[in-house]
Write a protein that holds these residues in place. Structure first.
Motif, mmCIF file in Angstrom:
data_model
loop_
_atom_site.group_PDB
_atom_site.id
_atom_site.type_symbol
_atom_site.label_atom_id
_atom_site.label_comp_id
_atom_site.label_asym_id
_atom_site.label_seq_id
_atom_site.Cartn_x
_atom_site.Cartn_y
_atom_site.Cartn_z
ATOM 1 N N UNK A 35 0.832 -1.206 0.000
ATOM 2 C CA UNK A 35 0.000 0.000 0.000
ATOM 3 C C UNK A 35 0.862 1.250 0.000
ATOM 4 N N UNK A 36 0.479 2.201 -0.859
ATOM 5 C CA UNK A 36 1.077 3.531 -0.842
ATOM 6 C C UNK A 36 0.421 4.362 0.263
ATOM 7 N N UNK A 37 0.980 5.533 0.506
ATOM 8 C CA UNK A 37 0.395 6.434 1.491
ATOM 9 C C UNK A 37 -1.061 6.724 1.146
ATOM 10 N N UNK A 38 -1.372 6.963 -0.127
ATOM 11 C CA UNK A 38 -2.746 7.260 -0.521
ATOM 12 C C UNK A 38 -3.665 6.078 -0.248
ATOM 13 N N UNK A 39 -3.161 4.861 -0.365
ATOM 14 C CA UNK A 39 -3.980 3.680 -0.072
ATOM 15 C C UNK A 39 -4.309 3.596 1.413
ATOM 16 N N UNK A 40 -3.333 3.923 2.258
ATOM 17 C CA UNK A 40 -3.571 3.911 3.697
ATOM 18 C C UNK A 40 -4.627 4.948 4.058
ATOM 19 N N UNK A 44 -8.334 4.182 5.830
ATOM 20 C CA UNK A 44 -8.784 4.755 7.100
ATOM 21 C C UNK A 44 -10.259 5.151 7.029
ATOM 22 N N UNK A 45 -10.721 5.621 5.868
ATOM 23 C CA UNK A 45 -12.108 6.064 5.752
ATOM 24 C C UNK A 45 -13.024 4.982 5.179
ATOM 25 N N UNK A 46 -12.464 3.854 4.770
ATOM 26 C CA UNK A 46 -13.245 2.873 4.009
ATOM 27 C C UNK A 46 -14.275 2.106 4.830
ATOM 28 N N UNK A 76 -13.412 0.842 -3.199
ATOM 29 C CA UNK A 76 -14.538 1.775 -3.235
ATOM 30 C C UNK A 76 -14.100 3.227 -3.004
ATOM 31 N N UNK A 77 -12.914 3.423 -2.455
ATOM 32 C CA UNK A 77 -12.453 4.773 -2.108
ATOM 33 C C UNK A 77 -11.149 5.161 -2.790
ATOM 34 N N UNK A 78 -10.539 4.228 -3.496
ATOM 35 C CA UNK A 78 -9.213 4.471 -4.070
ATOM 36 C C UNK A 78 -9.219 5.591 -5.099
ATOM 37 N N UNK A 79 -10.349 5.846 -5.726
ATOM 38 C CA UNK A 79 -10.412 6.862 -6.768
ATOM 39 C C UNK A 79 -10.503 8.288 -6.264
ATOM 40 N N UNK A 80 -10.661 8.488 -4.972
ATOM 41 C CA UNK A 80 -10.742 9.849 -4.440
ATOM 42 C C UNK A 80 -9.390 10.547 -4.524
ATOM 43 N N UNK A 81 -9.426 11.841 -4.746
ATOM 44 C CA UNK A 81 -8.188 12.620 -4.793
ATOM 45 C C UNK A 81 -7.642 12.801 -3.389
ATOM 46 N N UNK A 87 -10.252 15.764 3.187
ATOM 47 C CA UNK A 87 -11.499 16.429 3.576
ATOM 48 C C UNK A 87 -12.477 15.437 4.208
ATOM 49 N N UNK A 88 -12.510 14.219 3.683
ATOM 50 C CA UNK A 88 -13.391 13.195 4.254
ATOM 51 C C UNK A 88 -13.002 12.925 5.707
ATOM 52 N N UNK A 89 -11.701 12.792 5.963
ATOM 53 C CA UNK A 89 -11.244 12.576 7.338
ATOM 54 C C UNK A 89 -11.668 13.740 8.226
ATOM 55 N N UNK A 90 -11.468 14.953 7.739
ATOM 56 C CA UNK A 90 -11.783 16.126 8.556
ATOM 57 C C UNK A 90 -13.289 16.268 8.781
ATOM 58 N N UNK A 91 -14.087 15.811 7.816
ATOM 59 C CA UNK A 91 -15.542 15.892 7.947
ATOM 60 C C UNK A 91 -16.122 14.741 8.750
ATOM 61 N N UNK A 92 -15.273 13.757 9.109
ATOM 62 C CA UNK A 92 -15.744 12.593 9.867
ATOM 63 C C UNK A 92 -14.814 12.356 11.067
ATOM 64 N N UNK A 93 -14.664 13.360 11.887
ATOM 65 C CA UNK A 93 -13.769 13.224 13.043
ATOM 66 C C UNK A 93 -14.332 12.243 14.074
ATOM 67 N N UNK A 94 -15.640 12.191 14.191
ATOM 68 C CA UNK A 94 -16.264 11.272 15.152
ATOM 69 C C UNK A 94 -16.469 9.914 14.486
ATOM 70 N N UNK A 95 -15.919 8.830 15.041
ATOM 71 C CA UNK A 95 -16.118 7.505 14.458
ATOM 72 C C UNK A 95 -17.600 7.185 14.299
ATOM 73 N N UNK A 96 -17.941 6.630 13.155
ATOM 74 C CA UNK A 96 -19.333 6.332 12.838
ATOM 75 C C UNK A 96 -19.383 5.029 12.056
ATOM 76 N N UNK A 97 -20.288 4.157 12.402
ATOM 77 C CA UNK A 97 -20.360 2.874 11.718
ATOM 78 C C UNK A 97 -19.427 1.874 12.376
ATOM 79 N N UNK A 98 -18.743 1.093 11.557
ATOM 80 C CA UNK A 98 -17.865 0.042 12.085
ATOM 81 C C UNK A 98 -16.760 0.602 12.971
ATOM 82 N N UNK A 99 -16.301 1.816 12.690
ATOM 83 C CA UNK A 99 -15.190 2.388 13.463
ATOM 84 C C UNK A 99 -15.621 2.868 14.845
ATOM 85 N N UNK A 100 -16.927 2.930 15.097
ATOM 86 C CA UNK A 100 -17.421 3.367 16.399
ATOM 87 C C UNK A 100 -17.498 2.221 17.399
#
Length: 206
Positions: A35-40, A44-46, A76-81, A87-100
């Motif tokens: 995995x590259x940095x972008x993959x990691x 994290x958000x997947x 499902x998320x690899x295509x994001x810039x 921005x997704x990380x910053x907009x989802x600071x509170x764990x939600x779903x499986x990460x909660x």
């Protein structure tokens, strides 16, 4: 400690890191094999906002092979810039779903460990807040996905920078950061540890 507050702070730190990386760093290899940095960052958000139904769907897509579920989720998320990922990380600071799960400990541990997966190969060390690190160390021992109990079996781990120890057997000493990455099975990190138990872990984990 307030685990959810710690998870929010850890994700905010990760978003700051992602915003600061260069294009070259974004494409660099991470500690996660293949995995590259972008993959990691995408990983994290997947699992954010995904529950049991999504996990079942991904498991089916992985042909019921647990080890491939992360790859299915990542696609499902690899295509994001890079900007979209940060921005997704910053907009989802509170764990939600499986990460909660486990009171947010999944989200905290996942983010803390993967931030180091990015930082270590890039030579970008940081001082991890002791309360976050201690919480993740405790969780990593028993958390099923990390299998820390198995990676460190038969060895006593002792942190040199905070009051934490676990296990029985020959001693392996090191920073809490090195110990948590060792518990997570990261290759090569056990070389940072000292003591007779360190040699056991180096042989076991590579």
């Amino acid at each position: 400690m307030d685990v959810l507050a710690a998870a929010r702070a850890e994700r905010s730190d990760l978003a700051d890191l992602l915003d600061a990386l260069t294009d070259e760093q974004w494409e660099a290899p991470s500690l996660c094999a293949g995995w590259r940095v972008r993959d990691v960052a995408a990983h994290v958000i997947s699992y954010e906002e995904h529950g049991k139904a999504d996990l079942a769907r991904r498991l089916w897509a992985a042909r019921l092979r647990i080890g491939r579920v992360n790859d299915v989720a990542l696609r499902e998320y690899r295509g994001l810039s890079r900007a979209e990922l940060a921005r997704f990380v910053r907009d989802h600071l509170e764990p939600c779903g499986a990460t909660a799960r486990f009171g947010g400990r999944v989200g905290l541990a996942d983010c803390l460990i993967h931030q180091q997966d990015i930082r270590r190969p890039l030579g970008l060390p940081r001082e991890i807040p002791a309360d976050r690190l201690r919480c993740v160390l405790d969780f990593a021992v028993t958390a099923p996905p990390l299998r820390g109990f198995w990676h460190a079996r038969g060895v006593r781990l002792v942190a040199t920078d905070l009051d934490w120890s676990r296990g029985r057997g020959p001693l392996a000493r090191g920073t809490g950061e090195a110990l948590v990455l060792t518990l997570a099975g990261r290759r090569g990190v056990a070389a940072d540890l000292t003591g007779p138990g360190a040699a056991v872990l180096q042989h076991r984990l590579g």
